[in-house]
Design a protein around this motif. Structure first.
Motif, PDB file in Angstrom:
ATOM      1  N   ASP A 120       0.478  -9.021  -8.776  1.00 22.35           N
ATOM      2  CA  ASP A 120       1.683  -8.251  -9.109  1.00 22.35           C
ATOM      3  C   ASP A 120       1.514  -7.492 -10.425  1.00 22.35           C
ATOM      4  O   ASP A 120       1.901  -6.331 -10.554  1.00 22.35           O
ATOM      5  N   HIS A 138       7.382  -4.183  -8.456  1.00 26.64           N
ATOM      6  CA  HIS A 138       6.204  -4.881  -9.013  1.00 26.64           C
ATOM      7  C   HIS A 138       6.557  -5.567 -10.323  1.00 26.64           C
ATOM      8  O   HIS A 138       6.163  -6.705 -10.581  1.00 26.64           O
ATOM      9  N   SER A 169      -0.985  -4.612  -9.912  1.00 28.16           N
ATOM     10  CA  SER A 169      -0.358  -3.525  -9.141  1.00 28.16           C
ATOM     11  C   SER A 169       0.508  -2.657 -10.041  1.00 28.16           C
ATOM     12  O   SER A 169       0.493  -1.424  -9.959  1.00 28.16           O
ATOM     13  N   ALA A 174       3.265   2.094  -3.636  1.00 32.01           N
ATOM     14  CA  ALA A 174       2.911   1.381  -4.873  1.00 32.01           C
ATOM     15  C   ALA A 174       2.988   2.255  -6.131  1.00 32.01           C
ATOM     16  O   ALA A 174       2.715   1.770  -7.227  1.00 32.01           O
ATOM     17  N   ALA A 203      -0.303   1.223 -11.036  1.00 29.76           N
ATOM     18  CA  ALA A 203       0.698   2.254 -10.722  1.00 29.76           C
ATOM     19  C   ALA A 203       1.071   3.053 -11.959  1.00 29.76           C
ATOM     20  O   ALA A 203       1.294   4.267 -11.888  1.00 29.76           O
ATOM     21  N   CYS A 207      10.635   1.800  -0.719  1.00 26.94           N
ATOM     22  CA  CYS A 207       9.597   2.755  -1.149  1.00 26.94           C
ATOM     23  C   CYS A 207      10.008   4.180  -0.770  1.00 26.94           C
ATOM     24  O   CYS A 207      10.352   4.467   0.376  1.00 26.94           O
ATOM     25  N   ASN A 245       3.819   0.143   1.499  1.00 26.05           N
ATOM     26  CA  ASN A 245       4.472   0.852   0.401  1.00 26.05           C
ATOM     27  C   ASN A 245       3.447   1.682  -0.354  1.00 26.05           C
ATOM     28  O   ASN A 245       2.250   1.375  -0.351  1.00 26.05           O
ATOM     29  N   CYS A 305       8.776   1.275  -6.136  1.00 21.69           N
ATOM     30  CA  CYS A 305       7.657   0.325  -6.028  1.00 21.69           C
ATOM     31  C   CYS A 305       7.279  -0.245  -7.399  1.00 21.69           C
ATOM     32  O   CYS A 305       7.027  -1.440  -7.537  1.00 21.69           O
TER      33      CYS A 305
END
Length: 639
Positions: free
Chosen positions: A611, A568, A614, A559, A618, A541, A557, A564
């Protein structure tokens, strides 16, 4: 703290302090030496301005940034607070008037460059001032392990000997653990006393974009992300070229560097702040003291010299707390360019001695003479005469400065200024002025205050507009009034200066110690190596890497950085994307829901869904608000 909060409300309009501001204020207000570590945009100036206003006397502020001095003095005066600045490039008379005003004029703030601290005039005057706080801004400059070491900062401790009972407040936005210890040691802190604000910026996504076509990538990103932007380049010429390139692609842009006229700088800065120009293309001369909260993008198309410089400049994005991006472009050629910078910044010792010898010829300085002499230095002329490149001459002069042979102050921005040498009553008794001169005098008196007790910064173009005269007429009349001793007028100029700090030496006797040369070169090489390693890394990260560099351990992290997001995406297998993402869009397109409700409707594993969510969060494909997931407007409009 009641008085502090009342002062904050009265002069700044805020009801409460932010972050560690209040802790720092309480510490310095109780007389303790204090070091405050606050990231860019953290509100450093409040931490010394508020307690200084609560105490009798004057706050001495030491900073190397002349542009920032001027901005802060202007801002304080606009709030009705008496403040002055003294820096290299001012005349002896100006400095004397300013220092006398600090003794007798009930001023609250004196901003001063570190070089001025060494003068006998200042040391004589400061003993008569009622100093309440010594503030050292950009205090990392005192450490030889800092990225911006300045030898003049090592003399600050001598002022403590003149003012032994005055507490010191040291402030910086970038300091490694080694530098933190160095700052307190070199400022003779009575005891260690450090306040740290977390450097983590949860809304700022750090991105390294590997590309061999930076212009096209720049256009792509600016077309993909809305909002105000700063684009940093390494040299002045490139700022103009990139701005013209963006304008040719229908992206409004202007440019900024230290070599521009002050009036043009102000115009371009206002144009960008007022959203008339979307993009500011600039060298690192831009950004200090600029508080524009809604910058969505800071893009470095060229590498900075260090993690510290990058972190400080990147931190100008997203100060409003909303999502923003700090993007560093990385091409294979950047490695060679950075390595060349090492040789440019630390030329051979023989070359440095050669430049010293040629400087003496240039100024016609006799052996054994020169100590205390100051000369304007025309870099272009010198390089033409002696067949040098400016970058290497600049570096040689900086090393000679560290070694104690010269004091090289690169381009000083000195705005035009004037003071009336006659009293107001005497001025009104003058009858031999021309109508144009009388018109200009009245315009000056209407435009500026305090002209009979202190120098005022003026702008000839503004006076021309207000008086109806041409700029040339304004200049000619001001010169004539100065010759008649009605005013003292100092036209603006922009030039480097060289001061001999000791008598001219034989170049064979020039000593460049390990501390001045080898150790500094090794530290610079380490910073170059670190910024390259940061850019090349694709497993950790980026936010955690940056925080770790500054000694801040972070267990989670971010994210939202490029690393990141990549991780993911790798965790969520491609087949999961094909199946789950359209289903998520379909469910959220009907109505928002929680992640638990999504699991029930999708009948999928929680880990896999986590996952995918996320990654989508992001990338801002979906939004999480009060526990409810919903589609972003961009996805919703494309459905």
């Amino acid at each position: 703290m009641t008085d502090y909060k009342n002062i904050l409300k009265k002069y700044w309009g805020y009801d409460s302090f932010r972050g560690i501001q209040e802790d720092i204020i309480h510490s310095i207000g109780s007389g303790k030496d204090t070091l405050g570590l606050m990231p860019t945009g953290g509100g450093k100036s409040i931490t010394f301005q508020v307690p200084a206003l609560a105490m009798p006397g004057l706050c001495l502020v030491i900073t190397p940034l002349i542009a920032l001095m001027k901005d802060q003095v202007r801002n304080l005066r606009e709030r009705g607070i008496k403040a002055l600045a003294v820096y290299s490039g001012m005349t002896y008379e100006e400095i004397q008037v300013a220092l006398d005003n600090c003794i007798f004029g009930n001023y609250k703030f004196l901003y001063i460059s570190p070089e001025r601290l060494e003068t006998e005039l200042f040391r004589h005057k400061v003993r008569k001032m009622n100093i309440n706080i010594i503030t050292v801004d950009e205090s990392h400059c005192i450490s030889q392990w800092g990225y911006d070491f300045r030898p003049s900062y090592l003399r600050i401790v001598e002022i403590r000997q003149l003012l032994p009972d005055v507490p010191v407040l040291a402030l910086t936005a970038t300091a490694t653990p080694t530098v933190i210890k160095d700052i307190q040691k070199h400022l003779n802190f009575r005891e260690e006393n450090v306040f740290r604000m977390s450097f983590e910026r949860k809304n700022l996504a750090y991105i390294v974009r590997k590309t061999e076509n930076k212009p096209d990538e720049l256009i792509h990103i600016l077309n993909s992300v809305d909002g105000s932007a700063i684009v940093y380049t390494r040299n002045r010429k490139k700022t103009k070229e990139v701005a013209e390139f963006l304008n040719s692609h229908h992206i409004s842009a202007t440019y900024y560097h230290a070599g521009l006229d002050d009036t043009i700088k102000d115009q371009r800065q206002k144009s960008w702040i007022n959203e008339e120009s979307r993009v500011m293309v600039a060298t690192n001369a831009f950004g200090m003291g600029i508080d524009k909260p809604n910058v969505r993008l800071v893009i470095h198309i060229d590498f900075p010299d260090s993690i510290e410089a990058y972190f400080q400049e990147a931190g100008r994005a997203g100060r409003d707390g909303k999502k923003a991006y700090a993007i560093l472009f990385f091409a294979q050629s950047d490695k060679a360019i950075l390595k060349k910078r090492i040789n440019d910044s630390f030329p051979d010792k023989s070359y440095i001695k050669q430049v010293y010898e040629q400087i003496n010829y240039y100024f016609q300085m006799a052996m054994g003479d020169g100590k205390g002499c100051t000369y304007p230095f025309n870099m272009d002329e010198f390089c033409r005469n002696f067949k040098h490149f400016p970058i290497q001459v600049d570096s040689a002069l900086r090393i000679l400065t560290r070694a104690g042979y010269l004091d090289y102050a690169d381009e000083q921005e000195n705005t035009s200024r004037l003071i009336f040498t006659l009293q107001r009553e005497e001025l009104y008794r003058l009858h031999e002025n021309t109508p144009d001169a009388e018109n200009l005098i009245q315009t000056i008196l209407r435009s500026y205050t305090g002209l009979f007790s202190d120098y005022a910064y003026i702008n000839e173009e503004t006076l021309a507009l207000r008086s109806g005269l041409s700029s040339q007429q304004v200049y000619t009349i001001l010169v004539a009034l100065s010759q008649r001793h009605i005013i003292h007028y100092i036209p603006g100029r922009k030039t480097p200066y060289i001061t001999y700090t000791r008598e001219r030496q034989n170049s064979d006797h020039i000593v460049l110690t390990r501390e001045v040369y080898e150790d500094r070169k090794a530290a610079y090489e380490y910073r170059i190596k670190t910024i390259l390693a940061y850019a090349a890394e694709d497993r950790y990260c980026r936010s955690r890497m940056l925080l770790n560099y500054f000694g801040e351990k972070n267990e989670h992290n971010c994210a939202i950085c490029d690393v990141c997001i990549k991780l993911h995406k790798q965790k969520a297998k491609p087949e999961a994307f094909k199946q789950i993402v359209p289903a998520i869009y379909d469910i959220l397109g009907k109505s928002p829901c929680t992640s638990e409700e999504l699991i029930k409707q999708l009948n999928t594993e929680q880990a896999m869904l986590s996952d995918v969510l996320s990654y989508l969060l992001a990338e801002e494909k979906i939004i999480l608000d009060n526990g409810q997931l919903s589609l972003s407007s961009s996805i919703d409009s494309n459905r």
